[in-house]
Design an enzyme around this catalytic site. Structure first.
Site, PDB file in Angstrom:
ATOM      1  N   CYS A 101      -6.581  -8.613 -10.090  1.00 23.98           N
ATOM      2  CA  CYS A 101      -6.564  -9.893  -9.383  1.00 23.98           C
ATOM      3  C   CYS A 101      -7.337 -10.921 -10.198  1.00 23.98           C
ATOM      4  O   CYS A 101      -8.426 -10.622 -10.702  1.00 23.98           O
ATOM      5  CB  CYS A 101      -7.206  -9.712  -8.005  1.00 23.98           C
ATOM      6  SG  CYS A 101      -7.210 -11.208  -7.005  1.00 23.98           S
ATOM      7  N   HIS A 143       0.046  -8.153  -1.848  1.00 19.83           N
ATOM      8  CA  HIS A 143      -1.252  -8.527  -2.423  1.00 19.83           C
ATOM      9  C   HIS A 143      -1.553 -10.001  -2.106  1.00 19.83           C
ATOM     10  O   HIS A 143      -2.650 -10.331  -1.643  1.00 19.83           O
ATOM     11  CB  HIS A 143      -1.200  -8.292  -3.940  1.00 19.83           C
ATOM     12  CG  HIS A 143      -2.430  -8.688  -4.670  1.00 19.83           C
ATOM     13  ND1 HIS A 143      -3.317  -7.758  -5.184  1.00 19.83           N
ATOM     14  CD2 HIS A 143      -2.934  -9.901  -5.006  1.00 19.83           C
ATOM     15  CE1 HIS A 143      -4.306  -8.393  -5.792  1.00 19.83           C
ATOM     16  NE2 HIS A 143      -4.091  -9.702  -5.697  1.00 19.83           N
ATOM     17  N   GLU A 144      -0.579 -10.880  -2.352  1.00 21.66           N
ATOM     18  CA  GLU A 144      -0.790 -12.312  -2.105  1.00 21.66           C
ATOM     19  C   GLU A 144      -0.876 -12.612  -0.606  1.00 21.66           C
ATOM     20  O   GLU A 144      -1.651 -13.475  -0.185  1.00 21.66           O
ATOM     21  CB  GLU A 144       0.312 -13.144  -2.768  1.00 21.66           C
ATOM     22  CG  GLU A 144       0.441 -12.968  -4.275  1.00 21.66           C
ATOM     23  CD  GLU A 144      -0.855 -13.138  -5.054  1.00 21.66           C
ATOM     24  OE1 GLU A 144      -1.761 -13.853  -4.599  1.00 21.66           O
ATOM     25  OE2 GLU A 144      -0.963 -12.539  -6.139  1.00 21.66           O
ATOM     26  N   HIS A 147      -4.266 -12.267   0.532  1.00 23.13           N
ATOM     27  CA  HIS A 147      -5.123 -13.422   0.210  1.00 23.13           C
ATOM     28  C   HIS A 147      -5.062 -14.502   1.286  1.00 23.13           C
ATOM     29  O   HIS A 147      -6.088 -15.096   1.618  1.00 23.13           O
ATOM     30  CB  HIS A 147      -4.734 -14.040  -1.138  1.00 23.13           C
ATOM     31  CG  HIS A 147      -5.327 -13.352  -2.311  1.00 23.13           C
ATOM     32  ND1 HIS A 147      -6.679 -13.191  -2.493  1.00 23.13           N
ATOM     33  CD2 HIS A 147      -4.744 -12.783  -3.398  1.00 23.13           C
ATOM     34  CE1 HIS A 147      -6.911 -12.565  -3.622  1.00 23.13           C
ATOM     35  NE2 HIS A 147      -5.742 -12.288  -4.186  1.00 23.13           N
TER      36      HIS A 147
END
Length: 176
Positions: A101, A143-144, A147
């Protein structure tokens, strides 16, 4: 002149807060941010980046998979902006993969993610999209998506034994 974006790193509170919905995708500020995120992803050899990673607490991220120095075997796809995304379905099939990341520099972690997901999102033109993504691209999106929900990949590892330095990852996993 366009402002240069700085990547927020682990410890910055913006990475731990759920992001706000984007109200109007057509504003110049949102369109400029999309362009900046795409450029930053390409410049930093990323395959995705979320607005909170550059201190913009918005439900917006870019998926830009392609082979590069950090992800040698990534599939190629055009950079795609996903605004106010929702993951509608996660497959039961799960696979573990090493993630890095831009906001957690110098580290990789072994993270289990669904192999297939169905996602609804608004594109940069204001059109509603719904797609199924698999394998590495599904991993990027998950993953995003984390966030924009105040999480980082370290929250998903099973054990501290599943973390290694970027240098060790390249020596053992990529070149090993």
């Amino acid at each position: 002149m366009t402002k240069i974006l700085k990547i927020a790193e682990l410890g910055d509170p913006v990475l731990r807060s759920p992001a706000d919905k984007v109200c109007d995708v057509h504003t110049p500020a949102v369109q400029t941010l999309i362009d900046q995120l795409i450029s930053l992803t390409l410049e930093r050899n990323g395959v995705g980046i979320a607005a909170p990673q550059v201190s913009h607490s918005l439900q917006l991220f870019i998926v830009a998979s392609r082979p590069n120095l950090r992800y040698l075997h990534a599939p190629k796809m055009d950079p795609t902006a996903m605004i106010n995304p929702q993951i509608l379905h996660y497959s039961d099939a799960v696979t573990a993969g090493w993630e890095g990341c831009l906001s957690v520099p110098g580290m990789r972690g072994l993270v289990k993610r669904s192999k297939e997901i169905e996602v609804s999102y608004t594109d940069r033109y204001g059109q509603q999209q719904q797609q199924i993504f698999t394998d590495f691209v599904a991993r990027i999106i998950q993953h995003e998506y984390d966030h924009i929900n105040g999480k980082v990949f370290l929250d998903r590892i099973d054990s501290v034994l599943d973390v290694m330095s970027e240098a060790e990852y390249h020596a053992r996993i990529v070149c090993g």
